[in-house]
Design a protein around this motif. Structure first.
Motif, short mmCIF file in Angstrom:
data_model
loop_
_atom_site.label_atom_id
_atom_site.label_comp_id
_atom_site.label_asym_id
_atom_site.label_seq_id
_atom_site.Cartn_x
_atom_site.Cartn_y
_atom_site.Cartn_z
N ILE A 1 0.83 -1.20 0.00
CA ILE A 1 0.00 0.00 0.00
C ILE A 1 0.87 1.26 0.00
N VAL A 2 1.82 1.33 0.90
CA VAL A 2 2.64 2.54 1.05
C VAL A 2 3.50 2.78 -0.18
N ALA B 1 3.26 1.57 -3.33
CA ALA B 1 2.49 1.85 -4.55
C ALA B 1 1.83 3.23 -4.49
N PHE B 2 1.28 3.59 -3.34
CA PHE B 2 0.63 4.89 -3.20
C PHE B 2 1.64 6.02 -3.37
N MET B 3 2.77 5.92 -2.70
CA MET B 3 3.77 7.00 -2.78
C MET B 3 4.35 7.13 -4.19
N LEU B 4 4.63 6.01 -4.83
CA LEU B 4 5.15 6.08 -6.19
C LEU B 4 4.07 6.53 -7.17
N GLY C 1 -1.76 -3.22 -5.99
CA GLY C 1 -0.82 -2.12 -6.09
C GLY C 1 -1.17 -1.16 -7.21
N PHE C 2 -1.72 -1.68 -8.29
CA PHE C 2 -2.15 -0.82 -9.39
C PHE C 2 -3.29 0.08 -8.94
#
Length: 99
Positions: free
Chosen positions: A24-25, A27-30, A84-85
Motif C-alpha cells: 500500500i505505502v 504503490a501509493f507514494m510512487l 498495487g495498481f
C-alpha cells in the motif's frame, strides 16, 4: 520431514496481497510521484515487490503463518500487483500539484 500436502488458503493469499502495508505505502507514494498514467504499472510492480520482500522476511523469521503463505509467493505477487495498481491509481489521483 516436511509436509508437502499442506495447502495454502486462498483467502490468506488474497488478504495478504490486498492488505499488505508495504504494498500500500510503496504503490501509493510512487503513484503520487508518477507524472504519466503509464508509470502506474511501475509503481504497482514496486509495491508488489515490497510486499513479497516483507513476506520473505516474515518467512525467514517464521512469523505467524508466513512459512505456509510463502509457498504461494507467486499468487501473492499477482494479487499484490493488481492491488498495487489500484493503490498507485489512488495516489496518482490524489496528488496535489498537477501540471
Amino acid at each position: 520431514m516436511p509436509d508437502f500436502e499442506q495447502t495454502v488458503p486462498l483467502v490468506e493469499v488474497l488478504l495478504y496481497g490486498i492488505l499488505n502495508p508495504a504494498t500500500i505505502v510503496v504503490a501509493f507514494m510512487l503513484g503520487q510521484k508518477a507524472n504519466e498514467k503509464s508509470k502506474l504499472l511501475i509503481a504497482a510492480f514496486a509495491g508488489a515487490i515490497a510486499g513479497v520482500a516483507v513476506l520473505y522476511v516474515a518467512t525467514l523469521l517464521r512469523i505467524w503463518d508466513a512459512p505456509t503463505l510463502g509457498r504461494s509467493v507467486a499468487g501473492v505477487f499477482i494479487v499484490s500487483l493488481v492491488a498495487g495498481f489500484v493503490y498507485a491509481g489512488v495516489g496518482y489521483l490524489t496528488k496535489r500539484n498537477r501540471n
